[in-house]
Design a protein around this motif. Structure first.
Motif, PDB file in Angstrom:
ATOM      1  N   MET A   1      40.319  13.804 -21.854  1.00 57.46           N
ATOM      2  CA  MET A   1      40.731  12.578 -22.462  1.00 57.46           C
ATOM      3  C   MET A   1      39.740  11.499 -22.043  1.00 57.46           C
ATOM      4  O   MET A   1      39.243  11.511 -20.924  1.00 57.46           O
ATOM      5  CB  MET A   1      42.141  12.214 -21.980  1.00 57.46           C
ATOM      6  N   ALA A   2      39.458  10.588 -22.931  1.00 54.72           N
ATOM      7  CA  ALA A   2      38.601   9.443 -22.610  1.00 54.72           C
ATOM      8  C   ALA A   2      39.449   8.189 -22.725  1.00 54.72           C
ATOM      9  O   ALA A   2      40.255   8.053 -23.638  1.00 54.72           O
ATOM     10  CB  ALA A   2      37.428   9.363 -23.570  1.00 54.72           C
ATOM     11  N   ILE A   3      39.279   7.280 -21.768  1.00 57.49           N
ATOM     12  CA  ILE A   3      39.995   6.008 -21.810  1.00 57.49           C
ATOM     13  C   ILE A   3      38.994   4.864 -21.681  1.00 57.49           C
ATOM     14  O   ILE A   3      37.929   5.043 -21.113  1.00 57.49           O
ATOM     15  CB  ILE A   3      41.072   5.906 -20.709  1.00 57.49           C
ATOM     16  N   PRO A   4      39.339   3.686 -22.205  1.00 60.20           N
ATOM     17  CA  PRO A   4      38.412   2.555 -22.162  1.00 60.20           C
ATOM     18  C   PRO A   4      38.415   1.852 -20.801  1.00 60.20           C
ATOM     19  O   PRO A   4      38.790   0.701 -20.664  1.00 60.20           O
ATOM     20  CB  PRO A   4      38.931   1.649 -23.276  1.00 60.20           C
ATOM     21  N   ALA A   5      38.027   2.587 -19.783  1.00 58.68           N
ATOM     22  CA  ALA A   5      37.905   2.054 -18.421  1.00 58.68           C
ATOM     23  C   ALA A   5      36.619   2.629 -17.836  1.00 58.68           C
ATOM     24  O   ALA A   5      36.118   3.649 -18.300  1.00 58.68           O
ATOM     25  CB  ALA A   5      39.108   2.468 -17.579  1.00 58.68           C
ATOM     26  N   ASP A   6      36.098   1.991 -16.822  1.00 60.04           N
ATOM     27  CA  ASP A   6      34.845   2.426 -16.206  1.00 60.04           C
ATOM     28  C   ASP A   6      34.958   2.304 -14.687  1.00 60.04           C
ATOM     29  O   ASP A   6      34.293   1.483 -14.064  1.00 60.04           O
ATOM     30  CB  ASP A   6      33.682   1.605 -16.756  1.00 60.04           C
ATOM     31  N   ALA A   7      35.790   3.134 -14.083  1.00 63.70           N
ATOM     32  CA  ALA A   7      36.057   3.056 -12.641  1.00 63.70           C
ATOM     33  C   ALA A   7      34.815   3.344 -11.799  1.00 63.70           C
ATOM     34  O   ALA A   7      34.669   2.820 -10.705  1.00 63.70           O
ATOM     35  CB  ALA A   7      37.174   4.017 -12.262  1.00 63.70           C
ATOM     36  N   ASN A   8      33.893   4.170 -12.310  1.00 62.17           N
ATOM     37  CA  ASN A   8      32.703   4.534 -11.527  1.00 62.17           C
ATOM     38  C   ASN A   8      31.459   3.727 -11.924  1.00 62.17           C
ATOM     39  O   ASN A   8      30.357   4.057 -11.514  1.00 62.17           O
ATOM     40  CB  ASN A   8      32.429   6.032 -11.644  1.00 62.17           C
ATOM     41  N   ASN A   9      31.624   2.690 -12.737  1.00 56.88           N
ATOM     42  CA  ASN A   9      30.520   1.817 -13.170  1.00 56.88           C
ATOM     43  C   ASN A   9      29.369   2.580 -13.831  1.00 56.88           C
ATOM     44  O   ASN A   9      28.207   2.247 -13.641  1.00 56.88           O
ATOM     45  CB  ASN A   9      30.002   0.978 -11.999  1.00 56.88           C
ATOM     46  N   ALA A  10      29.702   3.590 -14.628  1.00 57.52           N
ATOM     47  CA  ALA A  10      28.697   4.388 -15.329  1.00 57.52           C
ATOM     48  C   ALA A  10      28.352   3.802 -16.699  1.00 57.52           C
ATOM     49  O   ALA A  10      27.555   4.370 -17.435  1.00 57.52           O
ATOM     50  CB  ALA A  10      29.190   5.824 -15.494  1.00 57.52           C
ATOM     51  N   GLU A  11      28.966   2.690 -17.066  1.00 55.60           N
ATOM     52  CA  GLU A  11      28.754   2.025 -18.351  1.00 55.60           C
ATOM     53  C   GLU A  11      29.144   2.889 -19.539  1.00 55.60           C
ATOM     54  O   GLU A  11      28.555   2.810 -20.617  1.00 55.60           O
ATOM     55  CB  GLU A  11      27.317   1.519 -18.477  1.00 55.60           C
ATOM     56  N   LYS A  12      30.158   3.750 -19.339  1.00 54.00           N
ATOM     57  CA  LYS A  12      30.751   4.508 -20.436  1.00 54.00           C
ATOM     58  C   LYS A  12      32.200   4.802 -20.076  1.00 54.00           C
ATOM     59  O   LYS A  12      32.599   4.704 -18.908  1.00 54.00           O
ATOM     60  CB  LYS A  12      29.970   5.786 -20.735  1.00 54.00           C
ATOM     61  N   ALA A  13      32.982   5.154 -21.074  1.00 56.21           N
ATOM     62  CA  ALA A  13      34.404   5.395 -20.874  1.00 56.21           C
ATOM     63  C   ALA A  13      34.632   6.540 -19.884  1.00 56.21           C
ATOM     64  O   ALA A  13      33.898   7.526 -19.874  1.00 56.21           O
ATOM     65  CB  ALA A  13      35.064   5.725 -22.214  1.00 56.21           C
TER      66      ALA A  13
END
Length: 118
Positions: A1-13
């Motif tokens: 699943m992909a969510i619109p968050a970036d917890a690891n600061n990878a600049e992607k979902a």
């Protein structure tokens, strides 16, 4: 699943794997709310995208035919993926399934028409 968050600061979902979901994963953008497996997805107007060719943020829920067998890759045509019957027979033979459907009952409770985060 992909969510619109970036917890690891990878600049992607962020990608949430099956094991995390089964273990009870929750976030402000995704949670379950009852015994019938009701799910809530939220998507802000701005946020990380699921791919570089995407204009809008979104959540994606994907069927995994691999059934938690993490030896099967998420990428490419393999036993984890369904393919369309219109593709070459050689590619169909690599897939976990041909055509198919995923069904859900959906309600949309709120739609932003301004393009501004609330």
């Amino acid at each position: 699943m992909a969510i619109p968050a970036d917890a690891n600061n990878a600049e992607k979902a962020d990608q949430i794997k099956e094991k995390e979901l089964v273990a009870g994963y929750t976030s402000p953008n995704f949670f379950t709310f009852n015994e019938q497996c009701g799910m809530v997805f939220t998507t802000p107007v701005t946020g990380p995208k699921t791919s570089k060719n995407t204009t809008y943020t979104r959540s994606e829920l994907r069927e995994m035919l691999r059934n938690r067998d993490t030896d099967i890759s998420l990428l490419g045509v393999n036993n984890n993926n369904r393919v369309f019957s219109s593709i070459a027979r050689s590619e169909q033979e690599k897939a976990g399934g041909i055509d198919g459907t995923q069904e859900a009952t959906l309600t949309v409770d709120l739609v932003n028409t301004t393009g501004i985060n609330w």
